[in-house]
Design a protein around this motif. Sequence first.
Motif, short mmCIF file in Angstrom:
data_model
loop_
_atom_site.label_atom_id
_atom_site.label_comp_id
_atom_site.label_asym_id
_atom_site.label_seq_id
_atom_site.Cartn_x
_atom_site.Cartn_y
_atom_site.Cartn_z
N GLY A 141 34.26 -36.52 -0.24
CA GLY A 141 33.66 -36.18 1.05
C GLY A 141 34.61 -35.62 2.07
O GLY A 141 34.24 -35.48 3.24
N MET A 142 35.85 -35.30 1.68
CA MET A 142 36.75 -34.56 2.58
C MET A 142 37.26 -33.35 1.82
O MET A 142 38.02 -33.48 0.86
CB MET A 142 37.91 -35.43 3.05
N ARG A 143 36.82 -32.17 2.25
CA ARG A 143 37.18 -30.94 1.54
C ARG A 143 38.17 -30.13 2.37
O ARG A 143 38.01 -29.99 3.58
CB ARG A 143 35.92 -30.10 1.28
N TRP A 144 39.15 -29.61 1.69
CA TRP A 144 40.13 -28.73 2.34
C TRP A 144 40.08 -27.34 1.73
O TRP A 144 40.70 -26.42 2.21
CB TRP A 144 41.54 -29.31 2.19
N ASP A 145 39.31 -27.23 0.63
CA ASP A 145 39.32 -26.01 -0.17
C ASP A 145 38.16 -25.07 0.16
O ASP A 145 38.09 -23.96 -0.36
CB ASP A 145 39.34 -26.35 -1.66
N PHE A 146 37.21 -25.53 0.99
CA PHE A 146 36.19 -24.61 1.50
C PHE A 146 35.59 -25.17 2.78
O PHE A 146 35.68 -26.36 3.05
CB PHE A 146 35.13 -24.29 0.44
N ALA A 147 35.02 -24.30 3.57
CA ALA A 147 34.54 -24.69 4.90
C ALA A 147 33.04 -24.94 4.87
O ALA A 147 32.24 -24.01 4.95
CB ALA A 147 34.88 -23.60 5.91
N GLU A 148 32.67 -26.21 4.73
CA GLU A 148 31.26 -26.57 4.80
C GLU A 148 31.17 -28.00 5.31
O GLU A 148 32.08 -28.80 5.09
CB GLU A 148 30.60 -26.45 3.42
N GLY A 149 30.08 -28.32 5.99
CA GLY A 149 29.93 -29.67 6.53
C GLY A 149 30.43 -29.75 7.96
O GLY A 149 30.42 -28.77 8.70
N ALA A 150 30.91 -30.94 8.35
CA ALA A 150 31.37 -31.16 9.72
C ALA A 150 32.88 -30.97 9.77
O ALA A 150 33.63 -31.62 9.05
CB ALA A 150 31.01 -32.59 10.15
N PHE A 151 33.33 -30.06 10.64
CA PHE A 151 34.77 -29.84 10.78
C PHE A 151 35.43 -31.14 11.24
O PHE A 151 34.96 -31.80 12.16
CB PHE A 151 35.06 -28.72 11.79
N ALA A 152 36.52 -31.53 10.57
CA ALA A 152 37.21 -32.78 10.91
C ALA A 152 38.46 -32.51 11.75
O ALA A 152 38.55 -32.94 12.89
CB ALA A 152 37.56 -33.56 9.65
N PHE A 153 39.41 -31.78 11.19
CA PHE A 153 40.63 -31.49 11.95
C PHE A 153 41.47 -30.43 11.24
O PHE A 153 41.29 -30.15 10.07
CB PHE A 153 41.47 -32.76 12.19
N HIS A 154 42.40 -29.86 12.00
CA HIS A 154 43.40 -28.95 11.44
C HIS A 154 44.56 -29.77 10.91
O HIS A 154 44.91 -30.80 11.47
CB HIS A 154 43.95 -28.01 12.53
N SER A 155 45.17 -29.31 9.83
CA SER A 155 46.32 -30.02 9.29
C SER A 155 47.24 -29.02 8.59
O SER A 155 47.01 -27.81 8.64
CB SER A 155 45.85 -31.10 8.31
N LYS A 156 48.27 -29.56 7.95
CA LYS A 156 49.14 -28.75 7.10
C LYS A 156 49.27 -29.47 5.76
O LYS A 156 49.32 -30.70 5.72
CB LYS A 156 50.53 -28.60 7.73
#
Length: 328
Positions: A86-101
């Motif tokens: 439930g936390m995706r970094w590989d595509f943009a869908e759902g509720a934006f959580a935060f920017h990271s590196k």
Amino acid sequence: MMEYRLLENSDLSVSVITFGAWAAGGWMWGSTDRNDAIEAIRAAYDLGVTSIDTAPIYGQGTSEEIVGEAIKDFRRDEVQLLTKFGMRWDFAEGAFAFHSKNNQEEAIEIYKFAGKDSVIYECEQSLKRLGTDYIDLYQIHWPDSTTPLDETFEAVGRLIEQGKVRYAGVCNYDAKLMEEAGRTLNLVSNQIPFSMVNRGVEEETIPYCIKQNKAVLAYSPLERGLLTGKIHPGYSFKSGDHRANLPHFQPDFIDRTNILLERIKPLADDKGVTLSQLVLRWTVERPGITIALAGARNAQQAVENAKSMNINLTDDEIEFVNAVVDAF
């Protein structure tokens, strides 16, 4: 001796100290040494820490790969793998959580998303990285406000039917969300933040879990290292370490916490144990807390965490620590 507790409404027995593999993945902790992390997991296992909690987002797959590597020679039925989705970094869908590196210092965006197809895809990826054909406890990492709960948990239910997942849990859910999700699928646990200096979940969520026979997996019981007694005002964190900007790591809060630690230190000294060990032992004695997740970056830390279960606290000693914590 390590202790084990059964998650109610399941036949899943987990070690009271569970290895938390977030820092092992390096992400947000200022990098990691893969070999140190593998050795840490194996050293913990030698002392009876049979349960390991990880997540795809930790190092964007790195933590799960490290766990898979560490356990490859263990008997699979003697280790309990807890991971998340439930936390995706590989595509943009759902509720934006935060920017990271990521660990390569490249910018990434994290989204909370638990749509049906995504849950099933994530499970397949986790199984590959962990080198196993089933996950003991599959937990949604954060609530996803963009997907109906029944869609998410029906997908997990399908994974259970297929034998890819044994039990379902949640993380960071309040009582209301747990109740709602539980209408679709039997949830055995809730993984929530709990420590001496962060006890908000004792107001509503833990009482709900006690009443409904749900296990509570306490994460950050050492408050990300703050309760080790090794952090002081002006402490310098490595580049990429998320703690530098957290409210709990600002000078005032560090000072207050260290006063609390000074008050309980005589008890730790009397027992011949570290502050961390005393804090972990106290944590798993709290009403409603089933297990504590303790992270380690090397074998020495892992061994210290595991040995916290060798401590015996009398009722009077627990009352003494409670009084100090309440005063905080």
